[in-house]
Design a protein around this motif. Structure first.
Motif, PDB file in Angstrom:
ATOM      1  N   HIS A  64      63.390  54.014  43.665  1.00 13.07           N
ATOM      2  CA  HIS A  64      62.861  54.183  45.024  1.00 13.07           C
ATOM      3  C   HIS A  64      63.696  53.458  46.081  1.00 13.07           C
ATOM      4  CE1 HIS A  64      59.569  55.932  42.901  1.00 13.07           C
ATOM      5  NE2 HIS A  64      59.117  54.791  42.447  1.00 13.07           N
ATOM      6  N   PHE A  65      64.955  53.160  45.749  1.00 13.86           N
ATOM      7  CA  PHE A  65      65.802  52.469  46.732  1.00 13.86           C
ATOM      8  C   PHE A  65      66.029  53.352  47.954  1.00 13.86           C
ATOM      9  CE2 PHE A  65      69.895  51.564  48.696  1.00 13.86           C
ATOM     10  CZ  PHE A  65      69.816  50.196  48.901  1.00 13.86           C
TER      11      PHE A  65
ATOM     12  N   LEU B 137      67.400  41.401  43.618  1.00 12.97           N
ATOM     13  CA  LEU B 137      67.798  42.438  44.557  1.00 12.97           C
ATOM     14  C   LEU B 137      66.513  42.969  45.187  1.00 12.97           C
ATOM     15  CD1 LEU B 137      70.010  44.364  45.738  1.00 12.97           C
ATOM     16  CD2 LEU B 137      69.434  45.919  43.853  1.00 12.97           C
ATOM     17  N   THR B 138      66.264  42.576  46.408  1.00 11.99           N
ATOM     18  CA  THR B 138      65.072  42.981  47.139  1.00 11.99           C
ATOM     19  C   THR B 138      65.492  44.018  48.168  1.00 11.99           C
ATOM     20  OG1 THR B 138      64.269  40.714  46.845  1.00 11.99           O
ATOM     21  CG2 THR B 138      63.071  42.091  48.404  1.00 11.99           C
ATOM     22  N   TYR B 139      64.656  45.047  48.404  1.00 10.73           N
ATOM     23  CA  TYR B 139      65.123  46.164  49.219  1.00 10.73           C
ATOM     24  C   TYR B 139      63.965  46.964  49.812  1.00 10.73           C
ATOM     25  CZ  TYR B 139      64.151  48.562  44.767  1.00 10.73           C
ATOM     26  OH  TYR B 139      63.553  49.028  43.613  1.00 10.73           O
TER      27      TYR B 139
ATOM     28  N   SER C 115      60.413  46.522  47.665  1.00 10.69           N
ATOM     29  CA  SER C 115      60.384  46.396  46.218  1.00 10.69           C
ATOM     30  C   SER C 115      61.527  45.485  45.786  1.00 10.69           C
ATOM     31  CB  SER C 115      60.523  47.762  45.552  1.00 10.69           C
ATOM     32  OG  SER C 115      59.439  48.613  45.872  1.00 10.69           O
ATOM     33  N   TYR C 116      61.554  45.139  44.470  1.00 10.38           N
ATOM     34  CA  TYR C 116      62.660  44.294  44.019  1.00 10.38           C
ATOM     35  C   TYR C 116      62.940  44.490  42.540  1.00 10.38           C
ATOM     36  CZ  TYR C 116      59.594  40.736  41.823  1.00 10.38           C
ATOM     37  OH  TYR C 116      58.689  40.068  41.018  1.00 10.38           O
ATOM     38  N   ALA C 117      64.131  44.051  42.162  1.00  6.39           N
ATOM     39  CA  ALA C 117      64.580  44.064  40.772  1.00  6.39           C
ATOM     40  C   ALA C 117      65.222  42.716  40.475  1.00  6.39           C
ATOM     41  CB  ALA C 117      65.573  45.203  40.550  1.00  6.39           C
ATOM     42  N   THR C 118      65.307  42.382  39.194  1.00  7.51           N
ATOM     43  CA  THR C 118      65.951  41.129  38.789  1.00  7.51           C
ATOM     44  C   THR C 118      67.000  41.417  37.724  1.00  7.51           C
ATOM     45  OG1 THR C 118      64.297  40.670  37.078  1.00  7.51           O
ATOM     46  CG2 THR C 118      63.889  39.770  39.276  1.00  7.51           C
ATOM     47  N   ALA C 119      67.934  40.454  37.575  1.00  9.21           N
ATOM     48  CA  ALA C 119      69.020  40.638  36.611  1.00  9.21           C
ATOM     49  C   ALA C 119      69.557  39.284  36.176  1.00  9.21           C
ATOM     50  CB  ALA C 119      70.145  41.475  37.220  1.00  9.21           C
TER      51      ALA C 119
ATOM     52  N   GLU D 286      56.655  46.723  43.616  1.00 10.41           N
ATOM     53  CA  GLU D 286      56.556  46.470  45.052  1.00 10.41           C
ATOM     54  C   GLU D 286      56.229  45.006  45.330  1.00 10.41           C
ATOM     55  OE1 GLU D 286      53.692  49.231  46.566  1.00 10.41           O
ATOM     56  OE2 GLU D 286      55.026  50.962  46.325  1.00 10.41           O
ATOM     57  N   LEU D 287      56.876  44.472  46.365  1.00  5.91           N
ATOM     58  CA  LEU D 287      56.613  43.111  46.832  1.00  5.91           C
ATOM     59  C   LEU D 287      55.667  43.119  48.022  1.00  5.91           C
ATOM     60  CD1 LEU D 287      57.267  40.064  46.612  1.00  5.91           C
ATOM     61  CD2 LEU D 287      59.233  40.490  48.125  1.00  5.91           C
ATOM     62  N   THR D 288      55.827  44.101  48.918  1.00  3.59           N
ATOM     63  CA  THR D 288      54.945  44.223  50.095  1.00  3.59           C
ATOM     64  C   THR D 288      54.583  45.683  50.324  1.00  3.59           C
ATOM     65  OG1 THR D 288      56.549  44.722  51.858  1.00  3.59           O
ATOM     66  CG2 THR D 288      56.359  42.418  51.173  1.00  3.59           C
ATOM     67  N   GLY D 289      53.583  45.871  51.169  1.00  2.00           N
ATOM     68  CA  GLY D 289      53.296  47.193  51.689  1.00  2.00           C
ATOM     69  C   GLY D 289      54.203  47.493  52.865  1.00  2.00           C
ATOM     70  N   SER D 290      53.914  48.553  53.577  1.00  2.00           N
ATOM     71  CA  SER D 290      54.723  48.927  54.735  1.00  2.00           C
ATOM     72  C   SER D 290      54.423  48.010  55.918  1.00  2.00           C
ATOM     73  CB  SER D 290      54.459  50.380  55.116  1.00  2.00           C
ATOM     74  OG  SER D 290      53.076  50.585  55.355  1.00  2.00           O
ATOM     75  N   GLY D 291      55.347  47.983  56.892  1.00  2.00           N
ATOM     76  CA  GLY D 291      55.159  47.177  58.086  1.00  2.00           C
ATOM     77  C   GLY D 291      54.220  47.864  59.065  1.00  2.00           C
ATOM     78  N   LYS D 292      53.489  47.098  59.815  1.00  2.00           N
ATOM     79  CA  LYS D 292      52.514  47.630  60.776  1.00  2.00           C
ATOM     80  C   LYS D 292      53.171  48.608  61.746  1.00  2.00           C
ATOM     81  CE  LYS D 292      48.957  45.873  63.948  1.00  2.00           C
ATOM     82  NZ  LYS D 292      48.410  44.624  64.555  1.00  2.00           N
ATOM     83  N   TYR D 293      52.668  49.846  61.756  1.00  2.00           N
ATOM     84  CA  TYR D 293      53.134  50.908  62.654  1.00  2.00           C
ATOM     85  C   TYR D 293      54.603  51.283  62.467  1.00  2.00           C
ATOM     86  CZ  TYR D 293      48.979  49.245  65.185  1.00  2.00           C
ATOM     87  OH  TYR D 293      47.723  48.831  65.530  1.00  2.00           O
ATOM     88  N   SER D 294      55.235  50.838  61.382  1.00  2.00           N
ATOM     89  CA  SER D 294      56.684  51.002  61.259  1.00  2.00           C
ATOM     90  C   SER D 294      57.053  51.847  60.053  1.00  2.00           C
ATOM     91  CB  SER D 294      57.363  49.632  61.134  1.00  2.00           C
ATOM     92  OG  SER D 294      58.762  49.767  61.023  1.00  2.00           O
ATOM     93  N   PHE D 295      57.922  52.847  60.263  1.00  2.00           N
ATOM     94  CA  PHE D 295      58.498  53.576  59.140  1.00  2.00           C
ATOM     95  C   PHE D 295      59.457  52.691  58.359  1.00  2.00           C
ATOM     96  CE2 PHE D 295      62.397  55.823  57.782  1.00  2.00           C
ATOM     97  CZ  PHE D 295      61.871  56.441  56.647  1.00  2.00           C
ATOM     98  N   THR D 296      60.288  51.889  59.054  1.00  2.00           N
ATOM     99  CA  THR D 296      61.289  51.059  58.380  1.00  2.00           C
ATOM    100  C   THR D 296      60.750  49.667  58.095  1.00  2.00           C
ATOM    101  OG1 THR D 296      62.298  50.124  60.374  1.00  2.00           O
ATOM    102  CG2 THR D 296      63.114  52.283  59.633  1.00  2.00           C
ATOM    103  N   ILE D 297      61.418  48.993  57.161  1.00  2.00           N
ATOM    104  CA  ILE D 297      61.154  47.579  56.869  1.00  2.00           C
ATOM    105  C   ILE D 297      62.457  47.010  56.332  1.00  2.00           C
ATOM    106  CG2 ILE D 297      60.417  47.793  54.459  1.00  2.00           C
ATOM    107  CD1 ILE D 297      58.039  45.898  55.232  1.00  2.00           C
ATOM    108  N   HIS D 298      62.652  45.714  56.448  1.00  2.00           N
ATOM    109  CA  HIS D 298      63.934  45.133  56.032  1.00  2.00           C
ATOM    110  C   HIS D 298      63.711  43.698  55.585  1.00  2.00           C
ATOM    111  CE1 HIS D 298      68.465  45.191  56.346  1.00  2.00           C
ATOM    112  NE2 HIS D 298      68.218  43.906  56.156  1.00  2.00           N
ATOM    113  N   PRO D 299      63.883  43.398  54.285  1.00  2.00           N
ATOM    114  CA  PRO D 299      63.652  42.036  53.805  1.00  2.00           C
ATOM    115  C   PRO D 299      64.841  41.110  53.999  1.00  2.00           C
ATOM    116  CG  PRO D 299      64.229  43.430  51.960  1.00  2.00           C
ATOM    117  CD  PRO D 299      64.192  44.328  53.172  1.00  2.00           C
TER     118      PRO D 299
END
Length: 343
Positions: free
Chosen positions: A216-217, A232-234, A248-252, A264-277
């Motif tokens: 789902h990247f 790797l969080t994205y 969401s995130y992955a580890t290695a 998943e680490l978080t849900g979507s941002g309030k009123y926002s299509f995009t999000i950026h960790p």
């Protein structure tokens, strides 16, 4: 930087964002509380990238300047700093997209890193017609607040360097990370996620570019390390069920992988299509920076091109996985929900 959908879908999302908000809904500047969200209330900001230098945390952000029904209008990068996560100092613009003479527009997501006594700033821009598509630039400064100047005189990464990609805007959203052995890695992408080493000079790729795309990247990768585990969080998007990005995130066991999807680490941002960790450890605590579109300034509501940077406490389980983060208006104005599992 949410460009992983068609222009038609973008227009529909923008229309929804513009018509569904009113000044009464948005978080206004008059409601400021130290450490509460959003962090910056006099400008629309996005794509937060923290950098800790000594006892100060610097936060690099893009400047959303979209008017009315514009989707994105970003021409410069800003930096803020704090010593307590409550009060923020505005250091103003540190660089404009016009400072890269070979780029024509779009001061998109960025990250800065300290190495070799200098500060290196990596950012996504739109290349001119000599190398069509998105590209990654690198600038350098003697201080974290600039002035930054083009360190290479040309793009570090162009669309031609990732020929297996599906679209011309895949080369965006750089994240940079220096490992314990001194090797610096850069990862980036939209729909496809790539990783490569940087040469010690910090302005050239060292060796092959490898694809490491996790489930789902969508975009906005962020690399960090805690103990022996790499993260790797994205920004993620399950296109079959969702319209808005989540985190969401992955580890290695190493930057080269293999990467294990952790969900998943978080849900979507309030009123926002995009999000950026953006993730940082600061004075013994971990923080997750994000953006949403919940800010109103004057008669401009939050929208796809008018976002607002936020921060939340970040905690880890004993096995190294990250505890799910609930996005709040309180942010770090209140203590973390529990001390269990904190570093």
């Amino acid at each position: 930087m949410g460009v992983g959908v068609s222009q038609a879908k973008f227009a529909a999302i923008a229309l929804v964002a513009l018509t569904s908000l009113s000044p009464a809904i948005g978080q206004t500047a008059s409601q400021a509380r130290p450490g509460a969200n959003p962090l910056i209330r006099d400008k629309f900001t996005a794509d937060p990238a923290p950098l800790v230098v000594g006892d100060r945390l610097y936060l690099y952000v893009g400047h959303d300047e979209a008017q009315r029904d514009e989707m994105f209008n970003m021409r410069e990068w800003l930096v803020y700093s704090t010593t307590d996560m409550k009060s923020w100092t505005d250091h103003g613009p540190i660089l404009k997209v016009a400072d890269f003479k070979w780029a024509k527009k779009d001061a998109w997501a960025s990250q800065a890193i300290q190495k070799n006594g200098k500060f290196w700033f990596y950012a996504a821009v739109e290349h001119d017609g000599t190398h069509p598509g998105k590209a990654i630039a690198v600038a350098v400064s003697d201080t974290p607040t600039g002035p930054f100047v083009d360190a290479k005189g040309s793009a570090l990464i162009t669309n031609e360097m990732t020929p297996k990609g599906t679209h011309s805007w895949e080369d965006i959203d750089p994240t940079v990370f220096t490992d314990d052995d001194g090797t610096t890695w850069i990862a980036w992408g939209n729909r496809q996620c790539y990783i490569a080493k940087l040469k010690p000079n910090m302005i050239e790729i060292d060796g092959p570019i490898t694809e490491i795309t996790p489930p789902h990247f969508e975009e906005g990768p962020w690399l960090h390390k805690r103990g022996a585990l790499y993260y790797l969080t994205y920004a993620s998007l399950d296109r079959s069920t969702h319209r808005d990005e989540k985190v969401s995130y992955a580890t290695a066991p190493s930057p080269k992988g293999p990467w294990t999807y952790r969900g998943e680490l978080t849900g979507s941002g309030k009123y926002s299509f995009t999000i950026h960790p953006g993730i940082a450890e600061f004075k013994g605590n971990w923080y997750l920076f994000l953006h949403n579109a919940g800010l109103t300034i004057g008669d401009l509501n939050g929208a796809i091109g008018r976002r607002a940077v936020t921060v939340e406490h970040l905690q880890y389980n004993r096995d190294g996985t990250m505890k799910p983060v609930v996005q709040t208006e309180a942010g770090v104005s209140v203590p973390p929900p529990s001390s269990a599992g904190r570093n």
